[in-house]
Write an enzyme that holds these catalytic residues in place. Structure first.
Site, PDB file in Angstrom:
ATOM      1  N   SER A   8       0.844  -1.196   0.000  1.00 28.57           N
ATOM      2  CA  SER A   8       0.000   0.000   0.000  1.00 28.57           C
ATOM      3  C   SER A   8       0.873   1.238   0.000  1.00 28.57           C
ATOM      4  CB  SER A   8      -0.894   0.007   1.239  1.00 28.57           C
ATOM      5  OG  SER A   8      -1.441   1.296   1.406  1.00 28.57           O
ATOM      6  N   HIS A  31      -1.357  -1.297  -4.156  1.00 28.91           N
ATOM      7  CA  HIS A  31      -2.614  -0.970  -3.480  1.00 28.91           C
ATOM      8  C   HIS A  31      -2.675   0.548  -3.290  1.00 28.91           C
ATOM      9  CE1 HIS A  31      -6.024  -1.979  -0.792  1.00 28.91           C
ATOM     10  NE2 HIS A  31      -5.580  -0.976  -0.026  1.00 28.91           N
ATOM     11  N   ASP A  33      -4.842   3.637  -1.900  1.00 25.79           N
ATOM     12  CA  ASP A  33      -5.920   3.986  -0.969  1.00 25.79           C
ATOM     13  C   ASP A  33      -6.461   5.377  -1.268  1.00 25.79           C
ATOM     14  OD1 ASP A  33      -6.071   1.725   0.909  1.00 25.79           O
ATOM     15  OD2 ASP A  33      -4.006   2.267   1.401  1.00 25.79           O
ATOM     16  N   MET A  35      -8.976   8.145  -0.177  1.00 31.32           N
ATOM     17  CA  MET A  35      -9.764   8.527   1.017  1.00 31.32           C
ATOM     18  C   MET A  35     -10.292   9.932   0.824  1.00 31.32           C
ATOM     19  SD  MET A  35      -7.368   7.158   4.076  1.00 31.32           S
ATOM     20  CE  MET A  35      -6.511   5.583   4.022  1.00 31.32           C
ATOM     21  N   HIS A  64      -8.396   0.941  -3.742  1.00 29.35           N
ATOM     22  CA  HIS A  64      -9.275   0.742  -2.582  1.00 29.35           C
ATOM     23  C   HIS A  64      -9.934   2.082  -2.281  1.00 29.35           C
ATOM     24  CE1 HIS A  64      -9.458  -0.167   2.059  1.00 29.35           C
ATOM     25  NE2 HIS A  64     -10.659  -0.074   1.512  1.00 29.35           N
ATOM     26  N   MET A  66     -12.064   4.403  -0.223  1.00 28.63           N
ATOM     27  CA  MET A  66     -12.691   4.678   1.074  1.00 28.63           C
ATOM     28  C   MET A  66     -13.380   6.029   0.933  1.00 28.63           C
ATOM     29  SD  MET A  66      -9.598   3.193   3.341  1.00 28.63           S
ATOM     30  CE  MET A  66      -8.567   3.220   1.896  1.00 28.63           C
ATOM     31  N   MET A 135     -11.482  -5.818   5.936  1.00 30.34           N
ATOM     32  CA  MET A 135     -10.586  -4.878   6.624  1.00 30.34           C
ATOM     33  C   MET A 135     -10.184  -5.467   7.971  1.00 30.34           C
ATOM     34  SD  MET A 135      -9.957  -2.271   4.705  1.00 30.34           S
ATOM     35  CE  MET A 135      -8.988  -1.382   5.933  1.00 30.34           C
ATOM     36  N   GLY A 143      -0.393   1.742   9.699  1.00 25.50           N
ATOM     37  CA  GLY A 143       0.341   1.541  10.945  1.00 25.50           C
ATOM     38  C   GLY A 143      -0.491   1.118  12.148  1.00 25.50           C
ATOM     39  N   ASP A 173      -6.460  -6.284   4.706  1.00 29.09           N
ATOM     40  CA  ASP A 173      -5.815  -4.974   4.640  1.00 29.09           C
ATOM     41  C   ASP A 173      -5.799  -4.354   6.036  1.00 29.09           C
ATOM     42  OD1 ASP A 173      -4.913  -2.436   3.968  1.00 29.09           O
ATOM     43  OD2 ASP A 173      -6.690  -1.893   2.804  1.00 29.09           O
ATOM     44  N   GLY A 174      -4.583  -4.133   6.545  1.00 33.07           N
ATOM     45  CA  GLY A 174      -4.421  -3.462   7.832  1.00 33.07           C
ATOM     46  C   GLY A 174      -3.649  -4.306   8.818  1.00 33.07           C
ATOM     47  N   SER A 196       2.880  -0.262   5.987  1.00 29.65           N
ATOM     48  CA  SER A 196       4.063   0.075   6.793  1.00 29.65           C
ATOM     49  C   SER A 196       5.081  -1.054   6.827  1.00 29.65           C
ATOM     50  CB  SER A 196       3.647   0.492   8.200  1.00 29.65           C
ATOM     51  OG  SER A 196       2.686  -0.378   8.724  1.00 29.65           O
TER      52      SER A 196
HETATM   53  C1  DX5 Z   1      -6.004   1.656   5.833  1.00 32.08           C
HETATM   54  C2  DX5 Z   1      -5.628   1.342   4.394  1.00 32.08           C
HETATM   55  C3  DX5 Z   1      -4.503   0.408   4.275  1.00 32.08           C
HETATM   56  C4  DX5 Z   1      -3.191   0.858   4.878  1.00 32.08           C
HETATM   57  C5  DX5 Z   1      -2.619  -0.339   5.544  1.00 32.08           C
HETATM   58  O1  DX5 Z   1      -7.255   2.225   5.849  1.00 32.08           O
HETATM   59  O2  DX5 Z   1      -6.721   0.804   3.684  1.00 32.08           O
HETATM   60  O3  DX5 Z   1      -4.309   0.003   2.922  1.00 32.08           O
HETATM   61  O4  DX5 Z   1      -2.255   1.361   3.968  1.00 32.08           O
HETATM   62  O5  DX5 Z   1      -1.476   0.044   6.228  1.00 32.08           O
HETATM   63  P1  DX5 Z   1      -0.697  -0.944   7.201  1.00 32.08           P
HETATM   64  O6  DX5 Z   1      -0.238  -2.103   6.377  1.00 32.08           O
HETATM   65  O7  DX5 Z   1       0.429  -0.076   7.695  1.00 32.08           O
HETATM   66  O8  DX5 Z   1      -1.641  -1.328   8.280  1.00 32.08           O
HETATM   67 ZN    ZN Z   2      -6.368  -0.150   1.737  1.00 29.57          ZN
END
Ligand code: DX5
Ligand code: ZN
Length: 221
Positions: A8, A31, A33, A35, A64, A66, A135, A143, A173-174, A196
């Site tokens: 990501s 990936h 994200d 948002m 992805h 959001m 999720m 992180g 994811d996460g 991360s």
């Molecule tokens: C969080 C994102 C993730 C995020 C995951 O809402 O959708 O894709 O980058 O990050 P890590 O792997 O650090 O949890």
């Molecule tokens: Zn994501």
């Protein structure tokens, strides 16, 4: 072993994305994200930025979303040429109609559920989707710590997918790192997002390898 590792770029350097995209070229998909500061409290980027990422990335995009109102905005990401577009079930008006539209444009269609959202209503709809994203943290930030309590959803999905003989990818994811990836693979995931864990490592390619090996060792496939 058919496992996919999707780093990501939420944890990449936003003003130096091109080298960061090249550093993860050994991964399966990047990936991305998106948002909107409404569906989640954080804000990242929109279609213009995703279009440029698509132009320069050596690997295909796993977008992805959001965002609120994906029924309106998600098709635009498929039109950019994204390999996969995943929207949130909680935000979609008509998830099936939207997935059909994304497939019609030419992207894989994914539906995502937050940790508190039940998966049961989707088990009979699995043929409509190419991917289900469970999720494993509350969406919004990188992180965070992996939420073990989300694993029963993967077990349900994995059973439903194999019973129906489908090829739906099951994504987590996460909080995915070299330890939690084994737990998620054990529960039935086969597609792993890691932010991360990959970008926090000095050697991104080595970390991708490490994650891939750990996932494959615990995968059902
Ligand atoms: C969080 C994102 C993730 C995020 C995951 O809402 O959708 O894709 O980058 O990050 P890590 O792997 O650090 O949890
Ligand atoms: Zn994501």
């Amino acid at each position: 072993m058919a496992v996919r590792i999707n780093p990501s770029i939420l944890s990449a350097d936003f003003v130096n994305l091109e080298p960061d995209l090249h550093a993860i070229a050994s991964a399966d998909l990047v990936h991305v994200d998106v948002m909107d500061n409404h569906f989640v409290p954080n804000l990242t980027f929109g279609p213009q930025m995703v279009g440029r990422i698509q132009d320069v990335s050596p690997i295909p995009l796993d977008v992805h979303l959001m965002i609120e109102d994906p029924d309106r905005w998600a098709p635009g990401y498929a039109e950019l040429g994204a390999y996969s577009v995943t929207f949130h079930a909680e935000a979609a008006g008509d998830a099936v109609a939207l997935a059909r539209r994304l497939r019609e444009i030419g992207s894989r269609a994914g539906v995502a559920v937050k940790p508190g959202t039940a998966i049961e209503p989707f088990l009979d709809l699995l043929p409509e989707f190419d991917q289900v994203l469970v999720m494993t943290v509350e969406p919004g930030f990188g992180g965070q710590s992996f939420m073990h309590e989300t694993m029963p959803k993967l077990r349900l999905l994995s059973d439903a997918v194999s019973t129906a003989g489908l090829e739906v990818w099951l994504q987590v994811d996460g909080g995915i790192n070299e330890d939690t990836i084994a737990i998620a693979a054990e529960a039935g995931a086969n597609t792993f997002v890691a932010g991360s864990s990959v970008f926090g490592s000095p050697d991104r390619a080595a970390q991708i390898d490490l994650l891939r090996t750990a996932a494959a060792a615990h995968s059902h496939q």
